[in-house]
Motif scaffolding. Structure first.
Motif, PDB file in Angstrom:
ATOM      1  N   ARG A  21      24.853 -29.001 -12.080  1.00 54.32           N
ATOM      2  CA  ARG A  21      23.502 -29.159 -11.527  1.00 54.32           C
ATOM      3  C   ARG A  21      22.857 -30.431 -12.057  1.00 54.32           C
ATOM      4  NH1 ARG A  21      19.889 -25.825 -14.029  1.00 54.32           N
ATOM      5  NH2 ARG A  21      21.371 -24.152 -13.804  1.00 54.32           N
ATOM      6  N   ARG A  22      23.044 -30.697 -13.339  1.00 54.16           N
ATOM      7  CA  ARG A  22      22.454 -31.901 -13.917  1.00 54.16           C
ATOM      8  C   ARG A  22      23.128 -33.165 -13.373  1.00 54.16           C
ATOM      9  NH1 ARG A  22      20.015 -32.554 -19.790  1.00 54.16           N
ATOM     10  NH2 ARG A  22      19.610 -34.769 -19.684  1.00 54.16           N
ATOM     11  N   ARG A  23      24.438 -33.117 -13.151  1.00 57.39           N
ATOM     12  CA  ARG A  23      25.134 -34.262 -12.544  1.00 57.39           C
ATOM     13  C   ARG A  23      24.627 -34.515 -11.125  1.00 57.39           C
ATOM     14  NH1 ARG A  23      29.934 -32.768 -15.417  1.00 57.39           N
ATOM     15  NH2 ARG A  23      30.384 -31.243 -13.831  1.00 57.39           N
ATOM     16  N   ARG A  24      24.458 -33.442 -10.342  1.00 51.69           N
ATOM     17  CA  ARG A  24      23.953 -33.598  -8.975  1.00 51.69           C
ATOM     18  C   ARG A  24      22.537 -34.155  -8.978  1.00 51.69           C
ATOM     19  NH1 ARG A  24      26.314 -28.560  -8.212  1.00 51.69           N
ATOM     20  NH2 ARG A  24      24.289 -27.554  -8.440  1.00 51.69           N
ATOM     21  N   THR A  25      21.679 -33.623  -9.840  1.00 49.14           N
ATOM     22  CA  THR A  25      20.299 -34.107  -9.907  1.00 49.14           C
ATOM     23  C   THR A  25      20.258 -35.567 -10.332  1.00 49.14           C
ATOM     24  OG1 THR A  25      19.566 -31.882 -10.512  1.00 49.14           O
ATOM     25  CG2 THR A  25      18.032 -33.678 -10.925  1.00 49.14           C
ATOM     26  N   GLY A  26      21.043 -35.919 -11.328  1.00 48.48           N
ATOM     27  CA  GLY A  26      21.103 -37.319 -11.758  1.00 48.48           C
ATOM     28  C   GLY A  26      21.636 -38.225 -10.671  1.00 48.48           C
ATOM     29  N   GLY A  27      22.598 -37.732  -9.901  1.00 50.11           N
ATOM     30  CA  GLY A  27      23.147 -38.512  -8.798  1.00 50.11           C
ATOM     31  C   GLY A  27      22.117 -38.772  -7.714  1.00 50.11           C
ATOM     32  N   MET A  48      18.852 -38.754  -8.147  1.00 51.25           N
ATOM     33  CA  MET A  48      17.843 -39.660  -8.716  1.00 51.25           C
ATOM     34  C   MET A  48      18.351 -41.100  -8.666  1.00 51.25           C
ATOM     35  SD  MET A  48      16.580 -37.397 -11.968  1.00 51.25           S
ATOM     36  CE  MET A  48      15.734 -38.721 -12.782  1.00 51.25           C
ATOM     37  N   LEU A  49      19.605 -41.300  -9.024  1.00 53.26           N
ATOM     38  CA  LEU A  49      20.188 -42.643  -9.000  1.00 53.26           C
ATOM     39  C   LEU A  49      20.233 -43.190  -7.573  1.00 53.26           C
ATOM     40  CD1 LEU A  49      21.632 -44.962 -10.461  1.00 53.26           C
ATOM     41  CD2 LEU A  49      23.745 -43.683 -10.216  1.00 53.26           C
ATOM     42  N   ALA A  50      20.631 -42.369  -6.617  1.00 48.85           N
ATOM     43  CA  ALA A  50      20.710 -42.821  -5.222  1.00 48.85           C
ATOM     44  C   ALA A  50      19.337 -43.192  -4.680  1.00 48.85           C
ATOM     45  CB  ALA A  50      21.353 -41.739  -4.363  1.00 48.85           C
ATOM     46  N   VAL A  51      18.336 -42.366  -4.932  1.00 52.21           N
ATOM     47  CA  VAL A  51      16.980 -42.661  -4.462  1.00 52.21           C
ATOM     48  C   VAL A  51      16.450 -43.920  -5.141  1.00 52.21           C
ATOM     49  CG1 VAL A  51      14.598 -41.808  -4.472  1.00 52.21           C
ATOM     50  CG2 VAL A  51      16.459 -40.292  -3.808  1.00 52.21           C
ATOM     51  N   GLY A  52      16.734 -44.080  -6.418  1.00 55.11           N
ATOM     52  CA  GLY A  52      16.294 -45.275  -7.129  1.00 55.11           C
ATOM     53  C   GLY A  52      16.921 -46.539  -6.589  1.00 55.11           C
ATOM     54  N   VAL A  53      18.204 -46.497  -6.258  1.00 53.74           N
ATOM     55  CA  VAL A  53      18.877 -47.677  -5.711  1.00 53.74           C
ATOM     56  C   VAL A  53      18.335 -48.008  -4.322  1.00 53.74           C
ATOM     57  CG1 VAL A  53      21.106 -48.528  -4.878  1.00 53.74           C
ATOM     58  CG2 VAL A  53      20.947 -47.440  -7.101  1.00 53.74           C
ATOM     59  N   VAL A  54      18.085 -46.988  -3.496  1.00 47.90           N
ATOM     60  CA  VAL A  54      17.507 -47.229  -2.170  1.00 47.90           C
ATOM     61  C   VAL A  54      16.104 -47.818  -2.310  1.00 47.90           C
ATOM     62  CG1 VAL A  54      16.661 -46.088  -0.079  1.00 47.90           C
ATOM     63  CG2 VAL A  54      18.924 -45.540  -0.971  1.00 47.90           C
ATOM     64  N   ALA A  55      15.310 -47.303  -3.248  1.00 49.37           N
ATOM     65  CA  ALA A  55      13.965 -47.838  -3.459  1.00 49.37           C
ATOM     66  C   ALA A  55      14.025 -49.290  -3.936  1.00 49.37           C
ATOM     67  CB  ALA A  55      13.205 -46.976  -4.462  1.00 49.37           C
ATOM     68  N   LEU A  96      16.750 -43.549 -15.082  1.00 48.41           N
ATOM     69  CA  LEU A  96      16.744 -42.146 -15.487  1.00 48.41           C
ATOM     70  C   LEU A  96      17.926 -41.380 -14.885  1.00 48.41           C
ATOM     71  CD1 LEU A  96      12.958 -41.243 -15.296  1.00 48.41           C
ATOM     72  CD2 LEU A  96      14.379 -41.423 -17.335  1.00 48.41           C
ATOM     73  N   GLY A  97      18.201 -41.601 -13.609  1.00 45.74           N
ATOM     74  CA  GLY A  97      19.317 -40.912 -12.966  1.00 45.74           C
ATOM     75  C   GLY A  97      20.649 -41.275 -13.587  1.00 45.74           C
ATOM     76  N   PHE A  98      20.842 -42.562 -13.884  1.00 44.77           N
ATOM     77  CA  PHE A  98      22.086 -42.992 -14.512  1.00 44.77           C
ATOM     78  C   PHE A  98      22.252 -42.352 -15.881  1.00 44.77           C
ATOM     79  CE2 PHE A  98      24.447 -45.919 -17.241  1.00 44.77           C
ATOM     80  CZ  PHE A  98      25.629 -46.006 -16.533  1.00 44.77           C
ATOM     81  N   ASN A  99      21.193 -42.400 -16.690  1.00 49.91           N
ATOM     82  CA  ASN A  99      21.273 -41.811 -18.028  1.00 49.91           C
ATOM     83  C   ASN A  99      21.410 -40.298 -17.974  1.00 49.91           C
ATOM     84  OD1 ASN A  99      21.244 -44.177 -19.485  1.00 49.91           O
ATOM     85  ND2 ASN A  99      19.017 -44.275 -19.495  1.00 49.91           N
ATOM     86  N   TRP A 100      20.763 -39.670 -17.011  1.00 46.76           N
ATOM     87  CA  TRP A 100      20.844 -38.214 -16.866  1.00 46.76           C
ATOM     88  C   TRP A 100      22.286 -37.809 -16.559  1.00 46.76           C
ATOM     89  CZ3 TRP A 100      16.113 -35.135 -15.849  1.00 46.76           C
ATOM     90  CH2 TRP A 100      16.374 -33.790 -15.745  1.00 46.76           C
TER      91      TRP A 100
END
Length: 130
Positions: free
Chosen positions: A11-17, A19-26, A76-80
């Motif tokens: 679950r934490r890997r999916r959430t971090g993924g 977050m990382l995807a949304v951050g890169v798109v932003a 945050l997503g990458f570190n998570w």
């Protein structure tokens, strides 16, 4: 602190993924909005216009939000994702139980300095080939 279960890690890997995807798109969106916002702000500050247009305000707000928010989310997503790590494999646990977790051979940094057929420099022997 108890070790997280595999479901919590997934679950934490999916959430971090996400977050990382949304951050890169932003951050990608900010590559279009930030230059336009800088251009609009420069025209207003140079006195060419009396104020920011509605589009200028929207682009400035969206540009700042996507740049700062996207960067924060990506970090945050990458570190998570990275902090979760993998759980110990059952085979590794079995080997540790059987043989212990100490290295099989102790590390000897001097071993790297020795070459086959050459004397050890610390033995005080001279190399006759010189």
């Amino acid at each position: 602190m108890p070790e997280p279960t595999e479901q919590q890690r997934a679950r934490r890997r999916r959430t971090g993924g996400w977050m990382l995807a949304v951050g890169v798109v932003a951050l990608f969106v900010s590559t279009f909005t930030v230059p336009e916002a800088i251009h609009d702000l420069a025209r207003v500050s140079a006195g060419q216009e009396t104020g920011l247009s509605t589009r200028g305000v929207v682009v400035t707000v969206v540009g700042a939000a996507t740049l700062l928010g996207g960067g924060a989310l990506a970090i945050l997503g990458f570190n998570w994702r990275r902090s979760v790590g993998e759980g110990p494999h059952p085979e590794d646990l079995l080997l540790d139980e059987q043989f212990g977790d100490a290295p099989v051979r102790p590390y000897d940094p001097d071993e790297l300095r020795r070459r086959p057929g050459r004397p050890d420099p610390e033995d005080g022997q001279r190399d006759d080939r010189s």
